[in-house]
Design a protein around this motif. Structure first.
Motif, PDB file in Angstrom:
ATOM      1  N   GLY A 145       0.810  -1.224   0.000  1.00 15.44           N
ATOM      2  CA  GLY A 145       0.000   0.000   0.000  1.00 15.44           C
ATOM      3  C   GLY A 145       0.839   1.267   0.000  1.00 15.44           C
ATOM      4  N   SER A 146       1.891   1.287   0.820  1.00 16.48           N
ATOM      5  CA  SER A 146       2.701   2.493   0.943  1.00 16.48           C
ATOM      6  C   SER A 146       3.539   2.751  -0.313  1.00 16.48           C
ATOM      7  N   ALA A 147       3.753   1.717  -1.128  1.00 14.26           N
ATOM      8  CA  ALA A 147       4.595   1.861  -2.329  1.00 14.26           C
ATOM      9  C   ALA A 147       3.959   2.786  -3.360  1.00 14.26           C
ATOM     10  N   ALA A 148       2.635   2.879  -3.340  1.00 13.87           N
ATOM     11  CA  ALA A 148       1.949   3.755  -4.302  1.00 13.87           C
ATOM     12  C   ALA A 148       2.468   5.188  -4.181  1.00 13.87           C
ATOM     13  N   ARG A 149       2.851   5.568  -2.946  1.00  9.83           N
ATOM     14  CA  ARG A 149       3.274   6.957  -2.696  1.00  9.83           C
ATOM     15  C   ARG A 149       4.697   7.215  -3.175  1.00  9.83           C
ATOM     16  N   SER A 150       5.531   6.185  -3.264  1.00  6.56           N
ATOM     17  CA  SER A 150       6.944   6.394  -3.641  1.00  6.56           C
ATOM     18  C   SER A 150       7.124   6.680  -5.127  1.00  6.56           C
ATOM     19  N   MET A 151       6.043   6.650  -5.895  1.00  6.59           N
ATOM     20  CA  MET A 151       6.151   7.017  -7.314  1.00  6.59           C
ATOM     21  C   MET A 151       6.387   8.516  -7.480  1.00  6.59           C
ATOM     22  N   PHE A 152       6.043   9.271  -6.421  1.00  5.95           N
ATOM     23  CA  PHE A 152       6.092  10.729  -6.533  1.00  5.95           C
ATOM     24  C   PHE A 152       7.050  11.307  -5.484  1.00  5.95           C
ATOM     25  N   GLY A 153       7.513  12.523  -5.751  1.00  5.98           N
ATOM     26  CA  GLY A 153       8.416  13.183  -4.816  1.00  5.98           C
ATOM     27  C   GLY A 153       7.695  14.168  -3.919  1.00  5.98           C
ATOM     28  N   GLY A 154       8.420  14.691  -2.938  1.00  5.42           N
ATOM     29  CA  GLY A 154       7.885  15.736  -2.064  1.00  5.42           C
ATOM     30  C   GLY A 154       6.754  15.237  -1.177  1.00  5.42           C
ATOM     31  N   PHE A 155       5.691  16.026  -1.121  1.00  3.21           N
ATOM     32  CA  PHE A 155       4.511  15.685  -0.317  1.00  3.21           C
ATOM     33  C   PHE A 155       3.519  14.964  -1.231  1.00  3.21           C
ATOM     34  N   VAL A 156       3.021  13.849  -0.767  1.00  2.00           N
ATOM     35  CA  VAL A 156       2.213  12.982  -1.631  1.00  2.00           C
ATOM     36  C   VAL A 156       0.927  12.583  -0.922  1.00  2.00           C
ATOM     37  N   LEU A 157      -0.156  12.621  -1.681  1.00  2.00           N
ATOM     38  CA  LEU A 157      -1.465  12.259  -1.136  1.00  2.00           C
ATOM     39  C   LEU A 157      -1.898  10.939  -1.755  1.00  2.00           C
ATOM     40  N   MET A 158      -2.251   9.995  -0.908  1.00  2.00           N
ATOM     41  CA  MET A 158      -2.755   8.702  -1.391  1.00  2.00           C
ATOM     42  C   MET A 158      -4.262   8.672  -1.220  1.00  2.00           C
ATOM     43  N   HIS A 159      -4.962   8.395  -2.305  1.00  2.00           N
ATOM     44  CA  HIS A 159      -6.421   8.328  -2.241  1.00  2.00           C
ATOM     45  C   HIS A 159      -6.876   6.944  -1.803  1.00  2.00           C
ATOM     46  N   ARG A 160      -7.831   6.924  -0.903  1.00  2.00           N
ATOM     47  CA  ARG A 160      -8.425   5.649  -0.493  1.00  2.00           C
ATOM     48  C   ARG A 160      -9.146   5.016  -1.677  1.00  2.00           C
ATOM     49  N   GLY A 161      -9.911   5.837  -2.401  1.00  2.00           N
ATOM     50  CA  GLY A 161     -10.733   5.337  -3.501  1.00  2.00           C
ATOM     51  C   GLY A 161     -12.007   4.694  -2.980  1.00  2.00           C
ATOM     52  N   ILE A 162     -12.993   4.633  -3.856  1.00  2.00           N
ATOM     53  CA  ILE A 162     -14.254   3.979  -3.451  1.00  2.00           C
ATOM     54  C   ILE A 162     -14.640   2.840  -4.400  1.00  2.00           C
ATOM     55  N   ARG A 163     -13.974   2.771  -5.552  1.00  2.00           N
ATOM     56  CA  ARG A 163     -14.359   1.740  -6.522  1.00  2.00           C
ATOM     57  C   ARG A 163     -13.813   0.365  -6.105  1.00  2.00           C
ATOM     58  N   ASP A 164     -14.597  -0.652  -6.377  1.00  2.00           N
ATOM     59  CA  ASP A 164     -14.177  -2.009  -6.004  1.00  2.00           C
ATOM     60  C   ASP A 164     -13.029  -2.530  -6.863  1.00  2.00           C
ATOM     61  N   ASP A 165     -12.851  -1.941  -8.057  1.00  2.00           N
ATOM     62  CA  ASP A 165     -11.754  -2.434  -8.905  1.00  2.00           C
ATOM     63  C   ASP A 165     -10.426  -1.731  -8.613  1.00  2.00           C
ATOM     64  N   GLY A 166     -10.419  -0.809  -7.648  1.00  2.00           N
ATOM     65  CA  GLY A 166      -9.169  -0.165  -7.230  1.00  2.00           C
ATOM     66  C   GLY A 166      -8.676   0.911  -8.171  1.00  2.00           C
ATOM     67  N   SER A 167      -9.432   1.235  -9.209  1.00  2.00           N
ATOM     68  CA  SER A 167      -8.918   2.164 -10.226  1.00  2.00           C
ATOM     69  C   SER A 167      -8.783   3.597  -9.712  1.00  2.00           C
ATOM     70  N   ASP A 168      -9.392   3.897  -8.562  1.00  2.00           N
ATOM     71  CA  ASP A 168      -9.228   5.251  -8.003  1.00  2.00           C
ATOM     72  C   ASP A 168      -8.393   5.242  -6.719  1.00  2.00           C
ATOM     73  N   ALA A 169      -7.687   4.148  -6.457  1.00  2.00           N
ATOM     74  CA  ALA A 169      -6.825   4.072  -5.263  1.00  2.00           C
ATOM     75  C   ALA A 169      -5.363   4.200  -5.686  1.00  2.00           C
ATOM     76  N   PHE A 170      -4.944   5.440  -5.849  1.00  2.00           N
ATOM     77  CA  PHE A 170      -3.567   5.720  -6.266  1.00  2.00           C
ATOM     78  C   PHE A 170      -3.117   7.009  -5.588  1.00  2.00           C
ATOM     79  N   ALA A 171      -1.829   7.296  -5.693  1.00  2.00           N
ATOM     80  CA  ALA A 171      -1.292   8.510  -5.071  1.00  2.00           C
ATOM     81  C   ALA A 171      -1.137   9.613  -6.106  1.00  2.00           C
ATOM     82  N   GLU A 172      -1.037  10.841  -5.608  1.00  2.00           N
ATOM     83  CA  GLU A 172      -0.742  11.977  -6.497  1.00  2.00           C
ATOM     84  C   GLU A 172       0.137  12.974  -5.744  1.00  2.00           C
ATOM     85  N   PRO A 173       0.950  13.727  -6.487  1.00  2.00           N
ATOM     86  CA  PRO A 173       1.810  14.700  -5.806  1.00  2.00           C
ATOM     87  C   PRO A 173       0.983  15.872  -5.285  1.00  2.00           C
TER      88      PRO A 173
END
Ligand code: 2P0
Length: 331
Positions: A145-173
């Motif tokens: 789970g925490s690896a999603a955040r290491s794709m980006f630098g600085g301060f990073v927000l990880m979205h919980r997401g609500i879709r069952d297929d996980g397509s909205d559970a990703f991080a963004e800078p």
């Protein structure tokens, strides 16, 4: 086989990150998608790095993986690589992986974050997938789970997401490292691997802690406040929210049956010392992950004072100092 698969090894370097607003628990009923029960907010560290080389090899009968020079045979990694191959829609050869960390592995220093971020980027490229950084973040999340955040630098927000297929559970800078170059001093209490992995610790907390529901309930509001604090560069506010998130995460874990205890005596001493320093006017706060190490976050120019103060505490094996840095990259 497609023409796009890499003929040469792909090497990726990915940084560790530490969450200021923590992820601790998964959404249920979502199969192997590893969806977080809450969003999280992290800082990416410039100096704690995993370097991973992936090379496809037609002669292999199974993936051959080495971590820090030692052969490993972890189901979780094999499953992750099977998932990457399944995304190609073709029959693909196994691969040879060499991965190393420049910091202690599995000791509460986010090696699974940097490890799976590096593996997601390197393996997807080696197998000819062309994924953007958001897609890579979602892929890394399936590994850890925490690896999603290491794709980006600085301060990073990880979205919980609500879709069952996980397509909205990703991080963004959220904010670039250079926009607010905080410094981090890490007090390493032990370099030994922890007794319970984060996955085991959080699943056990979910299953047995009477405080788990409250932990989840409070985290989302804190995340909104922390996002604002970062964008406004309100250090005091971010510090208060971060300490609360860390302590409440550990409180929920300690309240599990049997309780999950990651701290050592020196962990507690560090927290007191950091609060004492703050009382003396030093801008600093702490956070602690699934291990005994304490991370002290401070404004630029104050790290050496923090480091000196923590160096005096008995039971500290080593001190590391780092700034914030960039996300995963192909070398
Ligand atoms: C975090 N931690 O937000 C929290 C705080 C540790 C304490 O994310 O099961 O190794 O692989 O998704 O990512 C560590 O958990 O767990 C973690 P999995 P992961 O950084």
């Amino acid at each position: 086989m497609t023409k796009a698969i890499a003929k040469q090894p792909v090497i990726v370097q990915a940084p560790a990150n530490i969450a200021l607003i923590k992820y601790w628990g998964k959404r249920t009923g979502c199969g192997n998608l590893n969806l977080p029960a809450t969003g999280s907010l992290s800082i990416t560290l410039s100096d704690l790095l995993t370097t991973t080389k992936v090379e496809l090899d037609q002669s292999l009968q199974a993936d051959a993986i080495s971590l820090n020079g030692i052969a490993v045979d972890e189901k979780r990694i094999h499953r992750f690589l099977d998932h990457v191959r399944s995304l190609t829609g073709e029959v693909m050869p196994y691969c040879r992986i060499e991965s190393s960390n420049n910091f202690p592995t599995a000791a509460g220093l986010a090696s699974s974050a940097s490890g799976y971020a590096a593996l997601a980027m390197a393996a997807s490229k080696a197998y000819g997938l062309s994924l953007d950084r958001t897609q890579l973040s979602g892929l890394a999340r399936i590994g850890s789970g925490s690896a999603a955040r290491s794709m980006f630098g600085g301060f990073v927000l990880m979205h919980r997401g609500i879709r069952d297929d996980g397509s909205d559970a990703f991080a963004e800078p959220l904010l670039d490292a250079t926009a607010w170059p905080l410094e981090v001093v890490i007090a390493i209490v032990t370099t030994k691997a922890k007794a319970h992995s984060s996955t085991v610790g959080m699943n056990h907390t979910m299953a047995t802690s009477p405080y788990y529901a409250q932990w989840i309930e409070h985290n989302e509001a804190r995340l909104v406040q922390a996002k604002k604090a970062v964008l406004e560069k309100d250090f005091e506010c971010l510090g208060a929210l971060s300490e609360a998130s860390a302590l409440q995460m550990h409180a929920s874990a300690m309240a599990a049956e049997p309780g999950v205890l990651y701290w050592q005596g020196a962990t507690m001493e560090c927290m007191h010392r950091i609060r004492q320093l703050r009382g003396e006017g030093v801008p600093v706060f702490f956070t602690i992950d699934a291990g005994p190490q304490v991370k002290a976050v401070t404004l630029p120019g104050h790290a050496s004072k923090v480091r000196d103060a923590l160096a005096d505490i008995s039971g500290i094996e080593a001190l590391e100092q780092t700034t914030l840095g960039a996300g995963a990259r192909v070398l």
